[in-house]
Enzyme design. Structure first.
Site, PDB file in Angstrom:
ATOM      1  N   CYS A   1      26.665  58.820  66.580  1.00 13.60           N
ATOM      2  CA  CYS A   1      25.957  58.385  65.364  1.00 13.60           C
ATOM      3  C   CYS A   1      25.666  56.892  65.379  1.00 13.60           C
ATOM      4  CB  CYS A   1      26.778  58.767  64.137  1.00 13.60           C
ATOM      5  SG  CYS A   1      28.449  58.094  64.177  1.00 13.60           S
TER       6      CYS A   1
ATOM      7  N   ARG B   1      26.202  54.596  49.514  1.00 12.09           N
ATOM      8  CA  ARG B   1      27.170  54.588  50.622  1.00 12.09           C
ATOM      9  C   ARG B   1      28.436  53.911  50.126  1.00 12.09           C
ATOM     10  NH1 ARG B   1      26.908  52.742  56.918  1.00 12.09           N
ATOM     11  NH2 ARG B   1      25.890  54.761  56.960  1.00 12.09           N
TER      12      ARG B   1
ATOM     13  N   ARG C   1      16.995  59.333  62.214  1.00 11.45           N
ATOM     14  CA  ARG C   1      17.549  59.072  60.872  1.00 11.45           C
ATOM     15  C   ARG C   1      16.409  58.808  59.891  1.00 11.45           C
ATOM     16  NH1 ARG C   1      22.416  57.096  60.073  1.00 11.45           N
ATOM     17  NH2 ARG C   1      22.042  58.007  58.035  1.00 11.45           N
TER      18      ARG C   1
ATOM     19  N   GLN D   1      23.072  61.962  58.281  1.00  8.91           N
ATOM     20  CA  GLN D   1      23.248  61.844  59.733  1.00  8.91           C
ATOM     21  C   GLN D   1      23.053  63.206  60.416  1.00  8.91           C
ATOM     22  OE1 GLN D   1      24.324  58.893  61.671  1.00  8.91           O
ATOM     23  NE2 GLN D   1      23.674  60.254  63.311  1.00  8.91           N
TER      24      GLN D   1
ATOM     25  N   ASP E   1      32.445  59.396  68.006  1.00 14.38           N
ATOM     26  CA  ASP E   1      32.249  58.385  66.957  1.00 14.38           C
ATOM     27  C   ASP E   1      33.376  57.371  67.110  1.00 14.38           C
ATOM     28  OD1 ASP E   1      31.500  57.038  64.629  1.00 14.38           O
ATOM     29  OD2 ASP E   1      32.246  58.576  63.250  1.00 14.38           O
TER      30      ASP E   1
ATOM     31  N   HIS F   1      28.861  62.639  55.868  1.00 11.86           N
ATOM     32  CA  HIS F   1      27.694  61.817  56.213  1.00 11.86           C
ATOM     33  C   HIS F   1      26.504  62.764  56.420  1.00 11.86           C
ATOM     34  CE1 HIS F   1      25.420  58.465  57.376  1.00 11.86           C
ATOM     35  NE2 HIS F   1      25.925  58.184  58.563  1.00 11.86           N
TER      36      HIS F   1
HETATM   37  N1  NVA Z   1      32.918  57.336  61.039  1.00 15.83           N
HETATM   38  C1  NVA Z   1      32.116  56.135  60.983  1.00 15.83           C
HETATM   39  C2  NVA Z   1      30.662  56.468  60.909  1.00 15.83           C
HETATM   40  C3  NVA Z   1      29.730  55.294  60.915  1.00 15.83           C
HETATM   41  C4  NVA Z   1      28.295  55.689  60.835  1.00 15.83           C
HETATM   42  C5  NVA Z   1      32.552  55.287  59.795  1.00 15.83           C
HETATM   43  O1  NVA Z   1      32.706  55.845  58.703  1.00 15.83           O
HETATM   44  O2  NVA Z   1      32.740  54.083  59.966  1.00 15.83           O
HETATM   45  N1   CP Z   2      25.015  56.039  61.911  1.00 13.96           N
HETATM   46  C1   CP Z   2      24.997  55.250  60.826  1.00 13.96           C
HETATM   47  O1   CP Z   2      25.147  55.688  59.678  1.00 13.96           O
HETATM   48  O2   CP Z   2      24.769  53.939  61.105  1.00 13.96           O
HETATM   49  P1   CP Z   2      24.891  52.726  60.071  1.00 13.96           P
HETATM   50  O3   CP Z   2      26.344  52.581  59.715  1.00 13.96           O
HETATM   51  O4   CP Z   2      24.349  51.545  60.809  1.00 13.96           O
HETATM   52  O5   CP Z   2      24.083  53.057  58.853  1.00 13.96           O
END
Ligand code: NVA
Ligand code: CP
Length: 330
Positions: A272, A108, A317, A138, A231, A135
């Site tokens: 998400c 990540r 997930r 997800q 989101d 992602h």
């Molecule tokens: N768009 C958000 C998703 C978090 C799971 C981010 O990248 O922070």
């Molecule tokens: N939805 C998601 O990816 O959550 P986290 O950022 O907690 O992993």
């Protein structure tokens, strides 16, 4: 012919055929059934995986850890504070080292090119746990959740309200195109997906019968909608100074009772997570103090209401990440 994705990386769903995606969804449902029934499935006891996180996480990290342990695997978690990654050692060198010790790598972080390089240099399957662009894990959880609600997803209309060019929205457009769904990106014109990605998805849609819609009108987004999805308005890695601008731009796209009333009566709400739906976080309280908003992308009544499926989605997930690791490592 059966589907075999052993040895493949999982970097973006653009690389996966509809048949392969459906296979992963079926496998996820099977793992969920086994977990519910208390059936042990330690099928990969000889494997080791490493989880690299350059951004924070609750769901993704916990899903990978629990899923790996359920499969009998060893797990190592690394973040920038506890490894040489990025500071003293390039990602390419890190990948070469990790590929000699581990059977699979989760990453990540920021650029999509990094997760691609990790796959290139490590020689083992790499799973994208979120980048600035995509992602994909997800998406499997999201589609599994929609299937649990409606059965076949083909033709269902999913509208993403808000920052329609963020990683989650991009990935939703891809997966909806792959599965023949009706995807609607609903947000201000300046936050629409990149034309290059739209073109790729249009080509997929021409094969699958998917519909792609783009609108800046929230009522149009909600019309005939089965799934209202949103989101956070400022994603990880974006500067905090953006909040003021985003609040002004995105408040009309907040999912609230009025908006959800314009969708189909059986429509569901998805997110998400994490979500700003109340003041019970430091950020939520700060935004309230500064802008007087009790909630941002979704109001608390919708979040806690009967349409909310975000916690099923979060649980899924784990089942879907288990399927991805198993199918690529077995
Ligand atoms: N768009 C958000 C998703 C978090 C799971 C981010 O990248 O922070
Ligand atoms: N939805 C998601 O990816 O959550 P986290 O950022 O907690 O992993």
């Amino acid at each position: 012919m059966g589907v075999n994705i052993r040895g493949r990386s999982f970097l973006t769903l653009l690389d996966y055929s509809p048949k392969e995606i459906r296979y992963l969804l079926d496998l996820s449902a099977e793992f969920k059934r086994m977990k519910m029934a208390g059936m042990e499935h330690k099928w990969l006891t000889d494997k080791q995986v490493v989880l690299l996180f350059e951004k924070t996480s609750t769901r993704t990290r916990c899903s990978f850890e629990v899923a790996a342990r359920d499969l009998g695997m060893g797990v190592t978690f690394l973040d920038p504070g506890s490894s040489q990654m990025g500071k003293k050692e390039s990602l390419a060198d890190t990948a070469k080292v990790l590929g000699r010790m581990y059977d699979g790598i989760e990453y990540r972080g920021y650029k999509q090119s990094v997760v691609e390089d990790l796959a290139r240099y490590s020689g083992v399957p790499v799973w994208n746990g979120l980048t600035d662009d995509f992602h994909p894990t997800q998406m499997l959880a999201d589609i599994l959740t929609i299937q649990e609600e409606f059965g076949d997803v083909k033709g269902r209309k999913l509208t993403f309200f808000g920052d329609a060019r963020n990683n989650v929205a991009n990935s939703l457009m891809v997966v909806c195109a792959k599965l023949g769904m009706h995807y609607c990106a609903c947000g201000p014109r300046e936050l629409m997906p990149k034309e290059e990605l739209i073109e790729k998805c249009r080509a997929v849609a021409a094969e699958t019968g998917a519909v792609l819609e783009f609108t800046d009108d929230p009522a149009q987004g909600a019309k005939d909608c089965d799934v209202l999805y949103t989101d956070i308005w400022v994603s990880m890695g974006e500067p905090a100074e953006l909040w003021e601008k985003r609040i002004k731009l995105l408040l009309p796209y907040q999912i609230n009772k009025e908006l959800i009333a314009k969708a189909k009566p059986e429509a569901i709400f998805m997110h998400c997570l994490p979500a700003f739906h109340d003041r019970l976080t430091t950020m939520g309280e700060q935004i309230y103090q500064q802008y007087g908003l009790e909630a941002m992308e979704v109001t608390d009544d919708v979040f806690l209401g009967k349409q909310g499926r975000q916690f099923d989605e979060a649980e899924n997930r784990m089942h879907t990440i288990k399927a991805v690791m198993y199918a690529t490592l077995k």
